[in-house]
Scaffold this active site. Structure first.
Site, PDB file in Angstrom:
ATOM      1  N   HIS A 112      -1.755   3.907  -2.386  1.00 40.37           N
ATOM      2  CA  HIS A 112      -0.786   4.031  -3.480  1.00 40.37           C
ATOM      3  C   HIS A 112       0.599   3.813  -2.871  1.00 40.37           C
ATOM      4  O   HIS A 112       1.542   4.537  -3.190  1.00 40.37           O
ATOM      5  CB  HIS A 112      -0.890   5.402  -4.149  1.00 40.37           C
ATOM      6  CG  HIS A 112      -2.118   5.595  -4.985  1.00 40.37           C
ATOM      7  ND1 HIS A 112      -2.196   6.488  -6.029  1.00 40.37           N
ATOM      8  CD2 HIS A 112      -3.329   4.999  -4.942  1.00 40.37           C
ATOM      9  CE1 HIS A 112      -3.406   6.454  -6.575  1.00 40.37           C
ATOM     10  NE2 HIS A 112      -4.114   5.554  -5.931  1.00 40.37           N
TER      11      HIS A 112
ATOM     12  N   HIS B 235      -7.336   0.586   0.317  1.00 37.83           N
ATOM     13  CA  HIS B 235      -6.710   0.957  -0.952  1.00 37.83           C
ATOM     14  C   HIS B 235      -5.639   1.990  -0.666  1.00 37.83           C
ATOM     15  O   HIS B 235      -5.892   2.971   0.039  1.00 37.83           O
ATOM     16  CB  HIS B 235      -7.762   1.533  -1.895  1.00 37.83           C
ATOM     17  CG  HIS B 235      -7.184   2.142  -3.139  1.00 37.83           C
ATOM     18  ND1 HIS B 235      -6.246   1.500  -3.917  1.00 37.83           N
ATOM     19  CD2 HIS B 235      -7.408   3.339  -3.745  1.00 37.83           C
ATOM     20  CE1 HIS B 235      -5.915   2.273  -4.938  1.00 37.83           C
ATOM     21  NE2 HIS B 235      -6.597   3.394  -4.858  1.00 37.83           N
TER      22      HIS B 235
ATOM     23  N   HIS C 282      -2.392   1.277 -11.635  1.00 35.07           N
ATOM     24  CA  HIS C 282      -3.049   2.028 -10.583  1.00 35.07           C
ATOM     25  C   HIS C 282      -2.365   1.761  -9.233  1.00 35.07           C
ATOM     26  O   HIS C 282      -1.475   2.516  -8.849  1.00 35.07           O
ATOM     27  CB  HIS C 282      -4.539   1.655 -10.578  1.00 35.07           C
ATOM     28  CG  HIS C 282      -5.398   2.476  -9.685  1.00 35.07           C
ATOM     29  ND1 HIS C 282      -6.724   2.729  -9.947  1.00 35.07           N
ATOM     30  CD2 HIS C 282      -5.134   3.099  -8.513  1.00 35.07           C
ATOM     31  CE1 HIS C 282      -7.224   3.479  -8.967  1.00 35.07           C
ATOM     32  NE2 HIS C 282      -6.283   3.711  -8.098  1.00 35.07           N
TER      33      HIS C 282
ATOM     34  N   ASP D   3       3.609 -16.010   4.609  1.00 35.86           N
ATOM     35  CA  ASP D   3       2.867 -15.830   5.865  1.00 35.86           C
ATOM     36  C   ASP D   3       1.501 -15.186   5.635  1.00 35.86           C
ATOM     37  O   ASP D   3       0.586 -15.384   6.434  1.00 35.86           O
ATOM     38  CB  ASP D   3       3.663 -14.913   6.814  1.00 35.86           C
ATOM     39  CG  ASP D   3       4.810 -15.631   7.510  1.00 35.86           C
ATOM     40  OD1 ASP D   3       4.760 -16.861   7.651  1.00 35.86           O
ATOM     41  OD2 ASP D   3       5.767 -14.931   7.921  1.00 35.86           O
TER      42      ASP D   3
END
Lengths: 234, 234, 234, 234
Positions: free
Chosen positions: C98, C96, C172, C121
């Protein structure tokens, strides 16, 4: 080594352009003048920044452009630099880059209006763009004509070179200058930051008014002239 | 090591693509041809740049693509490189990247018009974009078809490969080339700067005219051909 | 150290996110699952990347989220990671970030259409964006609800997680995954390049068609599945 | 060295601004207050970041601005910092930069709306922009007026400084702050990421709604206040 101090300053200035991320490949060059000796030291043509030495910095005659020291061929832009030094006796150094955002404004053939205090800290007004060169100028002594059109731009607009130490050559890129070549490089760094900020400010707003004249004057005079109070006492 | 010089050149060129920030992960590849020996050296497929060695550089037959030296599987884009070498005998090296701004133009399926002298210094005209491949070409010998459509694009437009040493493959990314693989890499670096500058110039102006033909010709001929005067004497 | 291999993999993956420029401050985290042992190793909450050690990597129970090894408090996003591992048994690692451009698409609440082969790809279709969470989901077990809405998005769209190993959580940022945590990080790098390229392609064209289905399928199958021929033989 | 701890903190904070890429040349400065001693330590004016030492950090009186330790002239923005410390007793450090994207928003004279959780993690609402200074304010005690207009902005909007620890000074750039100067720097880093993300989100969508109030509150309270659960226990 003849003119060792001048060449060391020019070497350091060219390396500083590279470190600041303002040049790729062998684009760009910086020079310094020694008015008393009547010579200009300048980057050699097409030499990579990471291999440059002071001994490779070319020294040319201020009036004729003839090489007076060094084994290298000087930058192909040398006649542009010489034209500026001959017209403007308070200029001690000149820098030329193809830095990303300043070049985008030059290619768009738009002056950079003053949108904030970063601009006002360094440039007393908009950074002007030259007119396009004529076919005759391009076909003739092209690099000298590039210098002449910069001088013409400042004369037409009534600008003092050390108050607005930068120009955008239309369809080409920026030239900056200063009392020293170190100052010319500093102005190249400042110009790129100003050009990037103006680009993004315009993207956010479409149209944008320039800052108040009082604010522009206040910031420029904080750093320049008799009432400056930025930086350490000399 | 067989073909040691060629493989060292290819190793250095691939590392230079990485240092210039033109590749992420294992995207991109560079190759060089030895026409007399009838072989091409090329990056192995899917090997990380920071671990690449000259011994891992694959060497393939120029006509058949069969591996003739090296233990590795050559880049999956090898048939594209071979198609260019077979069509264009003055090309000595080819580079392929997914560099950020050149790829954006390729994905937008737009040629890059000449908006300034940075472009004119390297490319004698607009950097062309290929047509889209047909479903039959994609389903058949895809990588060779990619090379063939590049060759077709230059034939259709009547362009000399060494005068415009770059192309945008539609929906894919840029290929560049040169008389040597080092020159192919230099053109990849120049193309990315040109693509970024053109992107930002368009953003500032919406529509923008290309530069004057005289200015384009002047800058290209400063660096290329019989009347070139950029760089040091050979 | 318990689960030493798993924790070393997670340490290296988190450091790789930092080196790739995908995280600033302490944003972002990567984890890996050991399905047989029923545990997940994950970055501790709010620890700077440059000080992270394997011993600080937290190990939690796959079902309950309870800490089973390590002295640290696990990432506050741990329940999101666990929801993905419990729903998708072929996923070995999750990342995860940002990252700049992927987050811009997530904030714009737009899926990333496939505009080129860089995308094809890595991702077998558009990178989807989740629906917004409800006030009830935000006020309840928020981080688990974030994982649940990702799983719901893939179920609704009929997507196989390893064929499109990335999602944009609305307002987010991106989550990516893979058969291993190293693959999850690689997909995070690829997603950011794809997101930046798509952003600039849209800026150049306004509207833009996605690439041909045949081209998408060709590029994805070059790298994935039984007919893959990219990279070195295993 | 007097006030050694405070000066070391300020040195480290100024160096951290440089490492984070938030300053070019000598733009920007960070300070910290010692309320009990009634002093503020701040970067000297116009000194390059790479040469700065703790002994060069200036120490001034919180009320009068008079230099009480150090041989240097304090930053010309010192009166702005002092105005914030005198108005806001819970603020321990202040940072000022001309960082690229935050400055673009300041020059565009637009507040930064909350478009995602990166924003919500750090700022409890939109990052406000001040009104323009009047000609009288610019001609008078300009730097103090800059501080006063920041304080006025927060009073008018009813904002708590530590809940929205950032402001955009119109036509100038961002100031951030925090309980410590390290926190002020962290908020400067976060603000630049938020400003860049918002810029690109707007570019992708034209108009964009801010995130749900519940989501904003949830993310801010994960990291701040009594119910925070992000990071390691103190």
């Amino acid at each position: 080594m003849e003119h060792a101090d001048l060449r060391e300053q020019v070497l350091e200035a060219n390396l500083a352009l590279g470190r600041a991320g303002l040049v790729v490949l062998t684009f760009g060059n910086a020079s310094a003048v020694d008015g008393a000796a009547g010579v200009v030291a300048i980057k050699p043509s097409g030499v990579a920044y990471d291999r440059l030495t002071a001994a490779e910095v070319a020294v040319v005659d201020l009036e004729t452009g003839a090489v007076v020291a060094g084994e290298t061929r000087p930058s192909s832009d040398t006649p542009t630099h010489l034209a500026l030094y001959r017209a403007w006796h308070d200029v001690g150094g000149v820098a030329h880059t193809h830095s990303a955002f300043a070049t985008a404004w030059a290619q768009a053939r738009r002056e950079i209006p003053c949108y904030g205090t970063t601009h006002a800290d360094h440039f007393a007004g908009a950074v002007p763009v030259t007119r396009a060169l004529t076919a005759g100028e391009i076909g003739g002594d092209y690099e000298r004509a590039t210098g002449d059109v910069i001088v013409e731009t400042f004369a037409t607009l009534g600008l003092a070179p050390l108050e607005v130490p930068a120009v955008l050559v239309a369809s080409h890129g920026p030239f900056t200058w200063g009392a020293s070549v170190a100052s010319a490089v500093e102005n190249a760094v400042a110009l790129e930051a100003v050009a990037a900020g103006a680009y993004r400010s315009v993207a956010l707003t479409g149209e944008l008014e320039t800052i108040a004249a009082e604010l522009h004057e206040k910031h420029f005079s904080r750093k320049h002239g008799a009432s400056a109070y930025y930086g350490q006492p000399a």
